[in-house]
Design a protein around this motif. Structure first.
Motif, PDB file in Angstrom:
ATOM      1  N   ASP A  28       9.579  -0.365 -15.914  1.00 45.45           N
ATOM      2  CA  ASP A  28       8.259   0.026 -15.441  1.00 45.45           C
ATOM      3  C   ASP A  28       8.034  -0.394 -13.989  1.00 45.45           C
ATOM      4  N   GLU A  29       8.480  -1.615 -13.630  1.00 41.49           N
ATOM      5  CA  GLU A  29       8.265  -2.103 -12.269  1.00 41.49           C
ATOM      6  C   GLU A  29       8.942  -1.197 -11.240  1.00 41.49           C
ATOM      7  N   TYR A  30      10.180  -0.807 -11.535  1.00 41.79           N
ATOM      8  CA  TYR A  30      10.915   0.044 -10.605  1.00 41.79           C
ATOM      9  C   TYR A  30      10.361   1.457 -10.591  1.00 41.79           C
ATOM     10  N   LEU A  31       9.974   1.953 -11.755  1.00 37.19           N
ATOM     11  CA  LEU A  31       9.439   3.310 -11.817  1.00 37.19           C
ATOM     12  C   LEU A  31       8.200   3.436 -10.938  1.00 37.19           C
ATOM     13  N   LEU A  32       7.347   2.404 -10.943  1.00 36.99           N
ATOM     14  CA  LEU A  32       6.147   2.443 -10.105  1.00 36.99           C
ATOM     15  C   LEU A  32       6.532   2.423  -8.633  1.00 36.99           C
ATOM     16  N   PHE A  33       7.421   1.503  -8.254  1.00 35.01           N
ATOM     17  CA  PHE A  33       7.798   1.402  -6.845  1.00 35.01           C
ATOM     18  C   PHE A  33       8.517   2.669  -6.371  1.00 35.01           C
ATOM     19  N   GLN A  34       9.313   3.281  -7.251  1.00 33.95           N
ATOM     20  CA  GLN A  34      10.112   4.440  -6.848  1.00 33.95           C
ATOM     21  C   GLN A  34       9.284   5.712  -6.690  1.00 33.95           C
ATOM     22  N   LYS A  35       8.057   5.732  -7.207  1.00 32.95           N
ATOM     23  CA  LYS A  35       7.253   6.955  -7.114  1.00 32.95           C
ATOM     24  C   LYS A  35       7.051   7.405  -5.675  1.00 32.95           C
ATOM     25  N   GLY A  36       6.936   6.456  -4.756  1.00 31.11           N
ATOM     26  CA  GLY A  36       6.739   6.817  -3.353  1.00 31.11           C
ATOM     27  C   GLY A  36       7.872   6.381  -2.448  1.00 31.11           C
ATOM     28  N   ASN A  37       8.974   5.908  -3.036  1.00 26.14           N
ATOM     29  CA  ASN A  37      10.101   5.427  -2.240  1.00 26.14           C
ATOM     30  C   ASN A  37      11.013   6.603  -1.894  1.00 26.14           C
ATOM     31  N   PHE A  38      10.767   7.226  -0.744  1.00 27.08           N
ATOM     32  CA  PHE A  38      11.500   8.453  -0.408  1.00 27.08           C
ATOM     33  C   PHE A  38      12.961   8.189  -0.044  1.00 27.08           C
TER      34      PHE A  38
ATOM     35  N   GLU B 154       5.277  -8.448  -8.916  1.00 24.64           N
ATOM     36  CA  GLU B 154       4.322  -9.139  -8.053  1.00 24.64           C
ATOM     37  C   GLU B 154       4.018  -8.315  -6.807  1.00 24.64           C
ATOM     38  N   MET B 155       5.043  -7.727  -6.229  1.00 25.63           N
ATOM     39  CA  MET B 155       4.868  -6.921  -5.027  1.00 25.63           C
ATOM     40  C   MET B 155       4.014  -5.689  -5.329  1.00 25.63           C
ATOM     41  N   ASN B 156       4.302  -5.020  -6.434  1.00 24.81           N
ATOM     42  CA  ASN B 156       3.517  -3.841  -6.808  1.00 24.81           C
ATOM     43  C   ASN B 156       2.041  -4.194  -6.977  1.00 24.81           C
ATOM     44  N   SER B 157       1.772  -5.311  -7.643  1.00 23.66           N
ATOM     45  CA  SER B 157       0.387  -5.723  -7.880  1.00 23.66           C
ATOM     46  C   SER B 157      -0.328  -6.015  -6.564  1.00 23.66           C
ATOM     47  N   TYR B 158       0.342  -6.733  -5.679  1.00 21.92           N
ATOM     48  CA  TYR B 158      -0.241  -7.055  -4.373  1.00 21.92           C
ATOM     49  C   TYR B 158      -0.558  -5.777  -3.603  1.00 21.92           C
ATOM     50  N   LEU B 159       0.407  -4.854  -3.566  1.00 20.28           N
ATOM     51  CA  LEU B 159       0.233  -3.633  -2.781  1.00 20.28           C
ATOM     52  C   LEU B 159      -0.825  -2.722  -3.391  1.00 20.28           C
ATOM     53  N   LEU B 160      -0.882  -2.650  -4.714  1.00 16.50           N
ATOM     54  CA  LEU B 160      -1.918  -1.830  -5.352  1.00 16.50           C
ATOM     55  C   LEU B 160      -3.306  -2.367  -5.014  1.00 16.50           C
ATOM     56  N   ASP B 161      -3.457  -3.676  -5.033  1.00 14.63           N
ATOM     57  CA  ASP B 161      -4.758  -4.252  -4.665  1.00 14.63           C
ATOM     58  C   ASP B 161      -5.119  -3.886  -3.226  1.00 14.63           C
ATOM     59  N   HIS B 162      -4.135  -3.964  -2.332  1.00 22.62           N
ATOM     60  CA  HIS B 162      -4.385  -3.613  -0.928  1.00 22.62           C
ATOM     61  C   HIS B 162      -4.763  -2.141  -0.790  1.00 22.62           C
ATOM     62  N   ILE B 163      -4.026  -1.272  -1.464  1.00 21.46           N
ATOM     63  CA  ILE B 163      -4.281   0.170  -1.371  1.00 21.46           C
ATOM     64  C   ILE B 163      -5.669   0.500  -1.917  1.00 21.46           C
ATOM     65  N   ARG B 164      -6.039  -0.093  -3.023  1.00 21.35           N
ATOM     66  CA  ARG B 164      -7.356   0.179  -3.611  1.00 21.35           C
ATOM     67  C   ARG B 164      -8.476  -0.331  -2.710  1.00 21.35           C
ATOM     68  N   SER B 165      -8.227  -1.462  -2.038  1.00 16.79           N
ATOM     69  CA  SER B 165      -9.252  -1.962  -1.121  1.00 16.79           C
ATOM     70  C   SER B 165      -9.414  -1.019   0.065  1.00 16.79           C
TER      71      SER B 165
ATOM     72  N   GLN C 263      -0.602   4.880  -6.943  1.00 15.93           N
ATOM     73  CA  GLN C 263       0.725   4.473  -7.384  1.00 15.93           C
ATOM     74  C   GLN C 263       1.818   5.072  -6.499  1.00 15.93           C
ATOM     75  N   GLU C 264       1.614   6.305  -6.039  1.00 14.40           N
ATOM     76  CA  GLU C 264       2.611   6.923  -5.176  1.00 14.40           C
ATOM     77  C   GLU C 264       2.690   6.230  -3.814  1.00 14.40           C
ATOM     78  N   ILE C 265       1.581   5.705  -3.361  1.00 14.10           N
ATOM     79  CA  ILE C 265       1.565   5.079  -2.038  1.00 14.10           C
ATOM     80  C   ILE C 265       2.166   3.667  -2.079  1.00 14.10           C
ATOM     81  N   VAL C 266       2.261   3.061  -3.269  1.00 16.30           N
ATOM     82  CA  VAL C 266       2.864   1.727  -3.370  1.00 16.30           C
ATOM     83  C   VAL C 266       4.267   1.715  -2.769  1.00 16.30           C
ATOM     84  N   GLY C 267       5.085   2.701  -3.159  1.00 16.51           N
ATOM     85  CA  GLY C 267       6.448   2.744  -2.648  1.00 16.51           C
ATOM     86  C   GLY C 267       6.503   2.950  -1.146  1.00 16.51           C
ATOM     87  N   PHE C 268       5.595   3.783  -0.629  1.00 19.57           N
ATOM     88  CA  PHE C 268       5.505   3.998   0.822  1.00 19.57           C
ATOM     89  C   PHE C 268       5.243   2.684   1.550  1.00 19.57           C
TER      90      PHE C 268
END
Length: 394
Positions: A61-71, A184-195, A221-226
């Motif tokens: 799950d952790e990688y799937l979330l990060f990979q959504k926007g990892n071009f 941990e990285m995904n959670s941090y970045l999602l909080d930043h993106i939502r803010s 979620q797509e922007i997390v990988g970016f």
């Protein structure tokens, strides 16, 4: 287990090259590709050689979330759409406009070290400079850089990698080991993106949220990988480039004297440092059909390990490939990749290195590497964790 230094790593690559520029490795269970034309050809053809390795790695799950926007791990047409979105906001004009800020941060960081004496280049400059720059661009607190460094150390400073292990098996073990960090990285970045979605600002994250791909906005979620890719790759490459270039100049005092006498030679010195000490030594691709790489047929589904370090020392392309030559021209190294996946942040890394090294050379009339130096495992990344310098103010 062998503890790898850059010389022993280069010896290992030379032994691999003696088995053929393209060959199957029974121990690693992958196809090794070591020649410059061969690596270039693979990187140039995403239809034949896919960047998406998800079919051979376990789903998490952790990688799937990060990979959504990892071009970086995407193929066309999705890659074209998502990279195009980043290109809308990460423009050459924007990068060029950062030069005064890069110079100001460099000066501030070096001012904090005092005058003559000893400093650690990585702690004092090579790490904080690019982190501050990319964090400010993304609207992320630069004060959180100890967190970002911890992430990078977990992901890119693996001491237990052994070339006798099967690559995919080692990759699966690594995924399990770093999964908590990715979470941990995904959670941090999602909080930043939502803010930023709630309160947009004048930063890259806010612009990514506003940008469109074929008339559609990306979700959080797509922007997390970016954002994660820009944050990590946006600083570790420059950190490696600064450390590697200073170390290379110290090892070649004649070249260092030339650069001091003519700062116009600095870009060439940086490029040669990037070639000789390739930050990311290898890339991976999957053959989509049975096809030829160089003169060798590889089967459909084959995993290819592309040794950029070896390609950058191919004597068919580089005269005297093991020589550090700041006058080398052309210098078609592959350290920033090739083709559709050429590093989007290469102009920023080059600018940061050029500005920081120019100021460093102007400020100190003498720069000498001291001991002890601490290098990363070159199997994963050719970079330096600790680079003590003895400096004397100009």
């Amino acid at each position: 287990m062998t503890t790898y230094t850059l010389p022993t790593f280069l010896d290992w690559l030379a032994e691999q090259r003696s088995r053929g520029l393209v060959h199957y490795d029974d121990r690693q269970q992958v196809w090794q590709v070591l020649g410059h034309p061969e690596v270039s050809a693979v990187l140039s053809d995403p239809a034949l050689f896919s960047s998406d390795l998800s079919s051979v790695m376990p789903a998490q799950d952790e990688y799937l979330l990060f990979q959504k926007g990892n071009f970086v791990r995407m193929d066309p047409p999705r890659h074209r759409k998502l990279r195009g979105l980043v290109s809308q906001v990460f423009t050459p004009r924007m990068v060029a406009g950062l030069e005064p800020r890069i110079a100001a941060i460099t000066t501030e960081l070096l001012d904090a070290t005092g005058g003559s004496g000893r400093l650690d280049l990585i702690e004092a400059l090579a790490y904080p400079l690019p982190v501050i720059v990319i964090a400010e661009l993304l609207g992320i607190p630069a004060a959180d850089r100890p967190i970002f460094r911890r992430w990078a150390d977990v992901l890119f400073d693996q001491a237990d990698v052994d070339p006798s292990d099967p690559v995919l098996e080692a990759g699966r073990a690594t995924m399990n080991r770093v999964a908590p960090t990715i979470r941990e990285m995904n959670s941090y970045l999602l909080d930043h993106i939502r803010s930023r979605r709630a309160a947009p600002g004048d930063d890259l994250t806010s612009r990514l949220l506003a940008a469109e791909v074929d008339g559609e906005h990306l979700d959080d979620q797509e922007i997390v990988g970016f954002v994660g890719l820009l944050l990590l790759a946006g600083h570790i490459t420059t950190t490696a480039t600064l450390g590697n270039t200073v170390l290379s100049l110290d090892e070649h005092p004649g070249a260092a004297a030339e650069v001091r006498a003519d700062p116009g030679l600095l870009p060439g010195a940086i490029e040669e440092g990037i070639r000789c000490r390739t930050p990311f030594p290898r890339l991976a691709r999957r053959a989509t059909i049975a096809t030829r790489v160089g003169t060798t047929m590889v089967p459909s589904g084959a995993i290819l390990q592309l040794w950029v370090t070896a390609a950058n020392r191919d004597s068919r392309v580089f005269e005297h490939p093991d020589r550090f030559d700041i006058h080398r021209s052309p210098n078609p190294h592959l350290s920033f990749g090739h083709g559709i996946h050429f590093c989007l942040g290469a102009p920023l890394a080059r600018l940061e290195a050029r500005v920081a090294l120019r100021i460093l050379l102007d400020r100190y009339r003498d720069i000498a590497v001291a001991e002890p130096i601490e290098e990363r495992n070159p199997w994963i990344m050719v970079s330096i964790n600790r680079l003590p310098l003895e400096v004397r103010a100009a």
